[in-house]
Design an enzyme around this catalytic site. Structure first.
Site, short mmCIF file in Angstrom:
data_model
loop_
_atom_site.label_atom_id
_atom_site.label_comp_id
_atom_site.label_asym_id
_atom_site.label_seq_id
_atom_site.Cartn_x
_atom_site.Cartn_y
_atom_site.Cartn_z
N LYS A 21 0.84 -1.21 0.00
CA LYS A 21 0.00 0.00 0.00
C LYS A 21 0.88 1.26 0.00
CE LYS A 21 -1.62 1.59 4.09
NZ LYS A 21 -1.27 3.02 4.30
N ASN A 22 1.88 1.27 0.87
CA ASN A 22 2.68 2.50 1.02
C ASN A 22 3.60 2.76 -0.17
OD1 ASN A 22 1.40 2.98 3.38
ND2 ASN A 22 3.18 2.64 4.71
N ARG B 78 -3.84 10.40 4.85
CA ARG B 78 -2.73 11.36 4.86
C ARG B 78 -1.98 11.40 3.53
NH1 ARG B 78 0.80 14.28 7.79
NH2 ARG B 78 2.98 13.91 7.32
N CYS C 279 -4.34 8.21 10.04
CA CYS C 279 -4.26 7.67 11.42
C CYS C 279 -3.74 8.74 12.36
CB CYS C 279 -3.30 6.49 11.47
SG CYS C 279 -3.86 5.04 10.60
N ARG D 2 -0.54 15.44 12.57
CA ARG D 2 0.40 14.91 11.57
C ARG D 2 0.77 16.05 10.63
NH1 ARG D 2 -0.56 9.05 10.23
NH2 ARG D 2 1.32 9.30 9.03
N LYS E 83 14.56 16.80 9.19
CA LYS E 83 14.15 15.58 9.87
C LYS E 83 13.83 14.57 8.76
CE LYS E 83 10.67 14.00 13.05
NZ LYS E 83 9.63 14.25 13.96
N SER F 145 11.77 12.22 6.70
CA SER F 145 10.33 12.00 6.52
C SER F 145 10.09 11.22 5.23
CB SER F 145 9.60 13.35 6.47
OG SER F 145 8.37 13.23 5.78
N VAL F 146 9.32 10.15 5.36
CA VAL F 146 9.00 9.33 4.20
C VAL F 146 8.19 10.15 3.19
CG1 VAL F 146 7.68 7.28 3.44
CG2 VAL F 146 9.04 7.20 5.55
N ASP G 104 5.63 0.92 12.05
CA ASP G 104 4.40 0.26 11.62
C ASP G 104 4.30 -1.20 12.06
OD1 ASP G 104 3.51 2.57 10.48
OD2 ASP G 104 3.74 1.95 8.39
N ILE H 102 9.45 7.36 16.37
CA ILE H 102 8.99 8.05 15.16
C ILE H 102 7.73 8.88 15.44
CG2 ILE H 102 8.26 7.76 12.74
CD1 ILE H 102 11.14 6.89 13.18
N ARG I 195 -8.35 -0.38 5.50
CA ARG I 195 -7.57 0.64 4.78
C ARG I 195 -6.26 0.08 4.25
NH1 ARG I 195 -5.92 5.30 8.25
NH2 ARG I 195 -4.68 5.54 6.38
C1 UD1 Z 1 4.83 7.04 6.27
C2 UD1 Z 1 3.95 5.80 6.20
C3 UD1 Z 1 3.52 5.37 7.59
C4 UD1 Z 1 4.75 5.19 8.48
C5 UD1 Z 1 5.64 6.42 8.44
C6 UD1 Z 1 6.95 6.23 9.19
C7 UD1 Z 1 2.82 6.00 4.06
C8 UD1 Z 1 1.55 6.27 3.34
N1 UD1 Z 1 2.76 6.11 5.40
O1 UD1 Z 1 4.04 8.07 6.85
O2 UD1 Z 1 2.80 4.15 7.49
O3 UD1 Z 1 4.33 4.95 9.81
O4 UD1 Z 1 5.96 6.76 7.09
O5 UD1 Z 1 7.64 5.14 8.69
O6 UD1 Z 1 3.82 5.68 3.47
N2 UD1 Z 1 6.74 14.93 10.25
C9 UD1 Z 1 6.78 16.29 10.50
N3 UD1 Z 1 6.49 17.13 9.46
C10 UD1 Z 1 6.18 16.67 8.21
C11 UD1 Z 1 6.16 15.30 7.98
C12 UD1 Z 1 6.44 14.45 9.01
O7 UD1 Z 1 7.04 16.72 11.61
O8 UD1 Z 1 5.96 17.50 7.32
C13 UD1 Z 1 7.04 13.99 11.36
C14 UD1 Z 1 5.87 13.05 11.64
O9 UD1 Z 1 4.91 13.63 12.48
C15 UD1 Z 1 6.58 11.88 12.27
C16 UD1 Z 1 7.91 11.83 11.50
O10 UD1 Z 1 8.08 13.13 10.95
O11 UD1 Z 1 6.81 12.10 13.64
C17 UD1 Z 1 7.98 10.82 10.40
O12 UD1 Z 1 6.84 10.95 9.56
P1 UD1 Z 1 6.89 10.56 8.01
O13 UD1 Z 1 8.10 9.74 7.76
O14 UD1 Z 1 6.68 11.77 7.21
O15 UD1 Z 1 5.62 9.63 7.90
P2 UD1 Z 1 4.52 9.59 6.75
O16 UD1 Z 1 5.14 9.84 5.44
O17 UD1 Z 1 3.36 10.41 7.18
#
Ligand code: UD1
Length: 423
Positions: free
Chosen positions: A22-23, A94, A118, A126, A166, A168-169, A311, A333, A403
Site C-alpha cells: 500500500k505504502n 494522509r 491515522c 500529523r 528531519k 520523513s517518508v 508500523d 517516530i 484501509r
Molecule cells: C509514512 C507511512 C507510515 C509510516 C511512516 C513512518 C505511508 C503512506 N505512510 O508516513 O505508514 O508509519 O511513514 O515510517 O507511506 N513529520 C513532521 N512534518 C512533516 C512530515 C512528518 O514533523 O511535514 C514527522 C511526523 O509527524 C513523524 C515523523 O516526521 O513524527 C515521520 O513521519 P513521516 O516519515 O513523514 O511519515 P509519513 O510519510 O506520514
C-alpha cells in the site's frame, strides 16, 4: 460498522501470499499526475486507501481502467484536468497530500486540503511542514486559507539542494516526484530510504526519470521534459509480511510466506530469530516456525529504515506479551503511538508506558474481550492478540484494517485462524 469475531487460541499452519505494498502504491499512483502518456500499474493491493487515492485521481480528471481482478490499473490523463484536492477525500488519508507536488510540478497550480489519516502523534497531529518548506525551496509559493493549501509556481519548479531537517517518508516522496520534471538538478539530503521510496524511484526511472542515489540518504534528480509510457509492478507489502511473521511466531505456527523478498525485512527477521523463531528464506519466500517459548527482548527501538519500523511496533508488542520475561519497546517516530496499549490491557496484557518506552510483562494469559481499533497497525495488533487469547475477541471499527490489509480475514482463515466478519 463491521467487526471481527476471533475465537482463540488458534493454531497457524499453511501458506500465505503477500499483496502489493500500500505504502509503495500510494506515491506511485500520485506520481501518475506527472505523465501525459498512459501508465499501467500492476500488483495493486485491493485496500481502501488505494481506492481513496484512485478516487482522488479521478476527481482530478484522470481516467482509471481496471483489469478484471482490479489488481492492474491503467491510468490515462484526460483533457479535464483539475487541481483541487477536496477535504472530503483528503481527510480520510494522509497520503492524499502527495498529489500536491506533482500538480505544482506539472500544472503549476493546486488547491489542496490538509490531509487526515491515522492519529499517531498525540496532540501534535500529523504536520506537513517538511513537505511545504521543501516545496517552497524549489519554487512553490503557497498560502493557507480555511484548511486549504493554495499553491502555485511561476512555471517550472527549479532544482536546488535541500537538506531535510528531519527524515520523513512522505516529504522525501513529495520532493522526488516534484523534482522529476523540474529545471536542473535537485539534491535531497537526509532523505528517507524506505524500500517504498526505492520502489517509487524505480517506477519513475522506468518512465525515463533521471534519479540516482549518490549517498546513503542523498538522492539526486535531474529534471527531464516528459515521462514516457510505462508498466510497473508494485513491490510486496513489508508490513503485511511482518504481521504474518509475528502471527506465526506468536501462535507456535508453521507458515510459508510467499511473494516477498526477505532481504527487505532483515532487521525484523533478526529480532524474530533472537526471540526464538526458526526462519529459512529464499528469493521470494520466508518459512517461519514459532518457538515453544518466546524469549523476551529489551530495547526494540523504532527508527527510520533500515531500523525497526514503527508500523510493526504494535504487532511486536503483542508478541512480547507472550515472552518469558520483561521486554521493552521504544517508539521514536510517532510520539504517543501507544493507543493500542489500553485495548491490549483489556485482554489481560500487562504493559506500562514511561515516556516513549513501553515495558511489557511476558507470560500473561490473554483472554477474549471486546476491543476497539484505533488505527491501522493497532488494529492488526488486536487481531494478533485475538489469535492467542482464550475465547471470543470482538474487534470493532475494523474499517481501519480495511484501509491497509487486503482480505485479511480470508488469508487468516486459510492458515487456521477462526475469524469471522460481523457486518
Ligand atoms: C509514512 C507511512 C507510515 C509510516 C511512516 C513512518 C505511508 C503512506 N505512510 O508516513 O505508514 O508509519 O511513514 O515510517 O507511506 N513529520 C513532521 N512534518 C512533516 C512530515 C512528518 O514533523 O511535514 C514527522 C511526523 O509527524 C513523524 C515523523 O516526521 O513524527 C515521520 O513521519 P513521516 O516519515 O513523514 O511519515 P509519513 O510519510 O506520514
Amino acid at each position: 460498522m463491521d467487526k471481527f469475531l476471533i475465537t482463540g487460541p488458534c493454531k497457524i499452519k499453511g501458506q500465505v501470499s503477500i499483496s502489493g505494498s500500500k505504502n509503495a502504491a500510494l506515491p506511485i499512483l500520485a506520481s501518475t499526475l506527472l505523465f501525459d502518456k498512459p501508465v499501467i500499474i500492476k500488483n495493486l493491493p485491493r485496500v481502501r486507501d488505494i481506492d481513496t487515492m484512485l478516487n482522488l485521481l479521478e476527481s482530478l480528471g484522470s481516467k482509471i481502467q481496471f483489469s478484471k481482478n482490479k489488481k492492474i490499473v491503467k491510468i490515462y490523463k484526460t483533457k479535464k484536468q483539475k487541481y483541487f484536492g477536496s477535504y472530503s477525500i483528503l481527510k480520510t488519508m494522509r497520503a492524499g497530500i502527495l498529489i500536491l507536488g506533482p500538480l505544482i510540478s506539472k500544472y503549476h497550480k493546486s488547491i489542496c486540503s490538509f490531509p487526515g489519516g491515522c492519529v499517531l502523534n498525540g496532540n501534535s497531529g500529523r504536520p506537513v511542514n517538511l513537505h511545504l518548506n521543501a516545496l517552497k525551496k524549489i519554487g512553490m509559493k503557497y498560502e493557507i486559507k480555511k484548511g486549504y493549501i493554495h499553491a502555485k509556481s511561476n512555471g517550472k519548479l527549479k532544482g536546488t539542494t535541500i537538506k531535510f531537517p528531519k527524515i520523513s517518508v512522505g516529504a522525501t516522496e513529495q520532493l522526488i516526484m516534484s523534482a522529476v520534471l523540474a529545471k536542473g538538478k535537485t539534491i535531497l539530503k537526509n532523505s528517507a530510504i524506505e524500500p517504498e521510496i526505492k520502489d517509487l524511484t524505480n517506477f519513475l526511472k522506468s518512465a525515463g526519470a533521471n534519479i540516482k542515489w549518490i549517498g546513503k540518504r542523498t538522492c539526486q534528480i535531474i529534471g527531464v521534459d516528459t515521462l514516457s509510457q510505462t508498466t510497473y509492478s508494485v513491490m510486496g507489502d513489508r508490513i503485511e509480511t511482518g504481521t504474518f511473521c509475528v502471527a506465526a511466531t506468536l501462535a507456535k505456527g508453521n507458515l510459508i510466506i510467499r511473494n516477498f523478498n526477505p532481504n527487505v525485512i532483515q532487521t525484523e527477521l533478526n529480532i524474530l530469530k533472537k526471540i526464538g523463531a526458526k526462519i529459512k528464506t529464499s528469493k521470494d519466500k520466508i518459512h517461519i516456525q514459532g518457538p515453544q517459548k518466546i524469549k523476551s527482548i529489551r530495547n526494540i527501538t523504532t527508527r527510520e529504515y533500515d531500523g525497526f519500523p514503527t508500523d510493526l511496533q504494535p504487532q511486536f508488542m503483542v508478541l512480547l506479551c507472550k515472552a518469558n520475561g520483561i521486554s521493552s519497546i521504544t517508539e521514536n517516530i510517532f510520539q504517543g503511538r501507544f493507543i493500542h496499549v489500553m485495548e491490549l490491557q483489556r485482554l489481560g496484557a500487562k504493559i506500562t508506558i514511561k515516556d516513549s518506552t513501553a515495558i511489557i510483562e511476558g507470560n500473561v494469559n490473554l483472554s477474549g474481550s471486546e476491543v476497539m481499533s484505533s488505527d491501522l497497525r493497532a488494529s492488526a495488533a488486536l487481531v494478533l492478540a485475538g489469535i492467542v487469547s482464550k475465547g471470543k475477541t470482538i474487534i470493532s471499527r475494523i474499517y481501519h484494517l480495511d484501509r491497509g490489509y487486503e482480505k485479511i480475514e480470508n488469508k487468516l482463515k486459510k492458515i487456521g485462524v477462526k475469524i469471522k466478519r460481523l457486518s
